[in-house]
Design a protein around this motif. Sequence first.
Motif, PDB file in Angstrom:
ATOM      1  N   ASP A  64      82.294  38.619  84.819  1.00  0.00           N
ATOM      2  CA  ASP A  64      82.603  39.261  86.099  1.00  0.00           C
ATOM      3  C   ASP A  64      82.860  40.763  85.964  1.00  0.00           C
ATOM      4  OD1 ASP A  64      82.263  37.728  88.325  1.00  0.00           O
ATOM      5  OD2 ASP A  64      84.318  37.032  88.462  1.00  0.00           O
ATOM      6  N   SER A  65      83.147  41.212  84.749  1.00  0.00           N
ATOM      7  CA  SER A  65      83.444  42.629  84.530  1.00  0.00           C
ATOM      8  C   SER A  65      82.193  43.457  84.255  1.00  0.00           C
ATOM      9  CB  SER A  65      84.411  42.786  83.348  1.00  0.00           C
ATOM     10  OG  SER A  65      85.633  42.125  83.600  1.00  0.00           O
ATOM     11  N   TYR A  66      81.019  42.812  84.211  1.00  0.00           N
ATOM     12  CA  TYR A  66      79.822  43.504  83.740  1.00  0.00           C
ATOM     13  C   TYR A  66      78.665  43.423  84.740  1.00  0.00           C
ATOM     14  CZ  TYR A  66      82.382  43.396  79.370  1.00  0.00           C
ATOM     15  OH  TYR A  66      83.360  43.561  78.417  1.00  0.00           O
ATOM     16  N   CYS A  67      77.697  44.310  84.509  1.00  0.00           N
ATOM     17  CA  CYS A  67      76.425  44.255  85.226  1.00  0.00           C
ATOM     18  C   CYS A  67      75.372  43.627  84.333  1.00  0.00           C
ATOM     19  CB  CYS A  67      75.979  45.660  85.638  1.00  0.00           C
ATOM     20  SG  CYS A  67      76.968  46.405  86.943  1.00  0.00           S
ATOM     21  N   LEU A  68      74.417  42.960  84.956  1.00  0.00           N
ATOM     22  CA  LEU A  68      73.292  42.375  84.235  1.00  0.00           C
ATOM     23  C   LEU A  68      72.045  43.216  84.449  1.00  0.00           C
ATOM     24  CD1 LEU A  68      73.700  38.598  85.203  1.00  0.00           C
ATOM     25  CD2 LEU A  68      74.812  39.864  83.334  1.00  0.00           C
ATOM     26  N   MET A  69      71.172  43.265  83.438  1.00  0.00           N
ATOM     27  CA  MET A  69      69.857  43.853  83.604  1.00  0.00           C
ATOM     28  C   MET A  69      68.895  42.725  83.975  1.00  0.00           C
ATOM     29  SD  MET A  69      67.471  46.134  81.007  1.00  0.00           S
ATOM     30  CE  MET A  69      68.653  47.482  80.953  1.00  0.00           C
ATOM     31  N   LEU A  70      68.195  42.907  85.095  1.00  0.00           N
ATOM     32  CA  LEU A  70      67.349  41.859  85.648  1.00  0.00           C
ATOM     33  C   LEU A  70      65.976  42.419  85.994  1.00  0.00           C
ATOM     34  CD1 LEU A  70      70.078  40.349  87.994  1.00  0.00           C
ATOM     35  CD2 LEU A  70      69.355  39.448  85.768  1.00  0.00           C
ATOM     36  N   TYR A  71      65.041  41.511  86.322  1.00  0.00           N
ATOM     37  CA  TYR A  71      63.642  41.893  86.517  1.00  0.00           C
ATOM     38  C   TYR A  71      63.088  41.242  87.778  1.00  0.00           C
ATOM     39  CZ  TYR A  71      64.594  42.959  81.667  1.00  0.00           C
ATOM     40  OH  TYR A  71      65.192  43.435  80.525  1.00  0.00           O
ATOM     41  N   HIS A  72      62.309  42.013  88.504  1.00  0.00           N
ATOM     42  CA  HIS A  72      61.742  41.569  89.785  1.00  0.00           C
ATOM     43  C   HIS A  72      60.266  41.930  89.810  1.00  0.00           C
ATOM     44  CE1 HIS A  72      61.512  40.925  94.177  1.00  0.00           C
ATOM     45  NE2 HIS A  72      60.892  42.098  94.250  1.00  0.00           N
ATOM     46  N   LYS A 194      79.584  39.843  89.323  1.00  0.00           N
ATOM     47  CA  LYS A 194      80.539  39.367  90.322  1.00  0.00           C
ATOM     48  C   LYS A 194      79.940  39.281  91.721  1.00  0.00           C
ATOM     49  CE  LYS A 194      82.539  43.972  91.097  1.00  0.00           C
ATOM     50  NZ  LYS A 194      83.763  44.797  90.958  1.00  0.00           N
ATOM     51  N   SER A 195      78.799  39.949  91.948  1.00  0.00           N
ATOM     52  CA  SER A 195      78.172  39.917  93.269  1.00  0.00           C
ATOM     53  C   SER A 195      77.341  38.662  93.493  1.00  0.00           C
ATOM     54  CB  SER A 195      77.286  41.159  93.465  1.00  0.00           C
ATOM     55  OG  SER A 195      76.105  41.062  92.687  1.00  0.00           O
ATOM     56  N   LEU A 196      77.083  37.918  92.426  1.00  0.00           N
ATOM     57  CA  LEU A 196      76.234  36.734  92.527  1.00  0.00           C
ATOM     58  C   LEU A 196      77.008  35.549  93.095  1.00  0.00           C
ATOM     59  CD1 LEU A 196      74.491  37.099  89.067  1.00  0.00           C
ATOM     60  CD2 LEU A 196      73.371  37.347  91.299  1.00  0.00           C
ATOM     61  N   GLY A 197      76.262  34.593  93.629  1.00  0.00           N
ATOM     62  CA  GLY A 197      76.877  33.385  94.153  1.00  0.00           C
ATOM     63  C   GLY A 197      77.409  32.489  93.046  1.00  0.00           C
ATOM     64  N   ASP A 203      74.940  28.913  86.443  1.00  0.00           N
ATOM     65  CA  ASP A 203      73.655  28.752  85.749  1.00  0.00           C
ATOM     66  C   ASP A 203      73.532  29.743  84.600  1.00  0.00           C
ATOM     67  OD1 ASP A 203      72.828  26.711  87.424  1.00  0.00           O
ATOM     68  OD2 ASP A 203      71.591  28.017  88.695  1.00  0.00           O
ATOM     69  N   ILE A 204      73.879  30.997  84.859  1.00  0.00           N
ATOM     70  CA  ILE A 204      73.739  32.032  83.837  1.00  0.00           C
ATOM     71  C   ILE A 204      74.589  31.713  82.621  1.00  0.00           C
ATOM     72  CG2 ILE A 204      74.301  34.444  83.306  1.00  0.00           C
ATOM     73  CD1 ILE A 204      73.405  35.074  86.233  1.00  0.00           C
ATOM     74  N   ALA A 205      75.822  31.263  82.840  1.00  0.00           N
ATOM     75  CA  ALA A 205      76.687  30.893  81.716  1.00  0.00           C
ATOM     76  C   ALA A 205      76.080  29.742  80.916  1.00  0.00           C
ATOM     77  CB  ALA A 205      78.077  30.525  82.219  1.00  0.00           C
ATOM     78  N   ARG A 206      75.495  28.771  81.603  1.00  0.00           N
ATOM     79  CA  ARG A 206      74.838  27.654  80.904  1.00  0.00           C
ATOM     80  C   ARG A 206      73.647  28.143  80.093  1.00  0.00           C
ATOM     81  NH1 ARG A 206      72.080  24.312  83.369  1.00  0.00           N
ATOM     82  NH2 ARG A 206      72.179  25.032  85.532  1.00  0.00           N
ATOM     83  N   SER A 227      65.083  31.785  86.374  1.00  0.00           N
ATOM     84  CA  SER A 227      65.105  32.802  87.427  1.00  0.00           C
ATOM     85  C   SER A 227      66.323  32.564  88.304  1.00  0.00           C
ATOM     86  CB  SER A 227      63.831  32.733  88.269  1.00  0.00           C
ATOM     87  OG  SER A 227      63.689  31.464  88.884  1.00  0.00           O
ATOM     88  N   GLY A 228      66.602  33.531  89.168  1.00  0.00           N
ATOM     89  CA  GLY A 228      67.730  33.414  90.079  1.00  0.00           C
ATOM     90  C   GLY A 228      67.469  34.214  91.336  1.00  0.00           C
ATOM     91  N   LYS A 229      68.453  34.217  92.224  1.00  0.00           N
ATOM     92  CA  LYS A 229      68.317  34.928  93.491  1.00  0.00           C
ATOM     93  C   LYS A 229      69.626  35.618  93.839  1.00  0.00           C
ATOM     94  CE  LYS A 229      64.856  31.720  95.297  1.00  0.00           C
ATOM     95  NZ  LYS A 229      64.504  30.740  96.358  1.00  0.00           N
ATOM     96  N   SER A 230      69.490  36.796  94.406  1.00  0.00           N
ATOM     97  CA  SER A 230      70.642  37.548  94.900  1.00  0.00           C
ATOM     98  C   SER A 230      70.598  37.584  96.421  1.00  0.00           C
ATOM     99  CB  SER A 230      70.608  38.981  94.357  1.00  0.00           C
ATOM    100  OG  SER A 230      71.550  39.800  95.040  1.00  0.00           O
ATOM    101  N   GLU A 231      71.733  37.398  97.046  1.00  0.00           N
ATOM    102  CA  GLU A 231      71.811  37.469  98.502  1.00  0.00           C
ATOM    103  C   GLU A 231      72.256  38.841  98.971  1.00  0.00           C
ATOM    104  OE1 GLU A 231      73.845  34.178 100.289  1.00  0.00           O
ATOM    105  OE2 GLU A 231      72.787  32.699  99.060  1.00  0.00           O
ATOM    106  N   ILE A 232      72.215  39.810  98.075  1.00  0.00           N
ATOM    107  CA  ILE A 232      72.453  41.205  98.468  1.00  0.00           C
ATOM    108  C   ILE A 232      71.234  42.027  98.066  1.00  0.00           C
ATOM    109  CG2 ILE A 232      74.954  41.002  98.238  1.00  0.00           C
ATOM    110  CD1 ILE A 232      74.721  42.657  95.651  1.00  0.00           C
ATOM    111  N   GLU A 233      70.961  43.074  98.817  1.00  0.00           N
ATOM    112  CA  GLU A 233      69.861  43.972  98.475  1.00  0.00           C
ATOM    113  C   GLU A 233      70.230  44.810  97.252  1.00  0.00           C
ATOM    114  OE1 GLU A 233      67.629  44.785 102.683  1.00  0.00           O
ATOM    115  OE2 GLU A 233      69.417  46.005 102.276  1.00  0.00           O
ATOM    116  N   ILE A 234      69.209  45.359  96.619  1.00  0.00           N
ATOM    117  CA  ILE A 234      69.419  46.185  95.432  1.00  0.00           C
ATOM    118  C   ILE A 234      69.243  47.646  95.834  1.00  0.00           C
ATOM    119  CG2 ILE A 234      68.772  46.581  93.041  1.00  0.00           C
ATOM    120  CD1 ILE A 234      69.685  43.665  93.775  1.00  0.00           C
ATOM    121  N   PRO A 235      70.303  48.437  95.838  1.00  0.00           N
ATOM    122  CA  PRO A 235      70.162  49.851  96.239  1.00  0.00           C
ATOM    123  C   PRO A 235      69.331  50.630  95.234  1.00  0.00           C
ATOM    124  CG  PRO A 235      72.363  49.425  95.380  1.00  0.00           C
ATOM    125  CD  PRO A 235      71.687  48.090  95.477  1.00  0.00           C
ATOM    126  N   SER A 236      68.721  51.714  95.711  1.00  0.00           N
ATOM    127  CA  SER A 236      67.830  52.495  94.858  1.00  0.00           C
ATOM    128  C   SER A 236      68.546  53.042  93.619  1.00  0.00           C
ATOM    129  CB  SER A 236      67.206  53.643  95.657  1.00  0.00           C
ATOM    130  OG  SER A 236      68.212  54.473  96.219  1.00  0.00           O
TER     131      SER A 236
END
Length: 257
Positions: A64-72, A194-197, A203-206, A227-236
């Motif tokens: 929860d204290s960190y950001c993840l690097m992800l790909y779209h 922390k922004s993820l559902g 799932d990520i921890a597993r 793969s996963g999904k975010s319910e928030i937009e990704i700012p530029s």
Amino acid sequence: MIKIFDESTYPNDILQIRDQVYALPINIKNEIMETEHIRDYIYREINKVSIIQNIYKTLIAKLDSYCLMLYHNTRVLDCSTFRDNGIIFSNNKRLNILKGSMEKLNIDSDSINKIMDLIVQEINRHGSNGDNSRVNEICFYFDINAFKEFDKYLALFGGELLIYALDGKIDKELYKRIMKIGLPYIIVFSLPFKSLGKYIKEDIARYMIEDWIHLNILKDETNHLYSGKSEIEIPSKDIIEICEIKDSFKEIDDYYF
């Protein structure tokens, strides 16, 4: 920033949690080595009082204290749209980008208007479908080396939204022209864990625990096709890199066209 399958990106507290997996008691390691379906084993263990459950819960709390690097994966006419807008939902701004892309290719206005009407109908159809309503989400995956598993989004402009909206409803040649607009790109971005559902966090921890077990206990590798999904937009500001990919998707083109 953490890449969940790259230990070189782990901060010390995540490494310490990983080391707890590496230091599991010998009887648990033996259980793991005798287990045919590791994913099922991990799932059982995290859902009962166990050492692995404790590791799992600690990992979720620490992440929860960190950001993840992800790909779209995506296909666009002008990749600068991500620098300007980030990764956005199918709202009016995105619809204007879709329309503008067609206008730049000199598609006639009547065809554009028909296509836009069909896209809006598709959005509205899902938006008024009760429990099955479309939820605005940004799809992502965790390992850039797995990009080919999600190559439909590289091959086809507008992704599933335009497939459902246009397939069989417009002229075939126009459909192909629309769906092949632009070039394929992988968008690399950061997202706070922390922004993820709740469920995607779990799932990520597993996934991480599974990977550690394969690497250290089973001494093999597992695929990273998650793969996963975010319910928030990704700012530029959170776009890290935009990578152009070779535009060659014969199997997908043969299937859709």
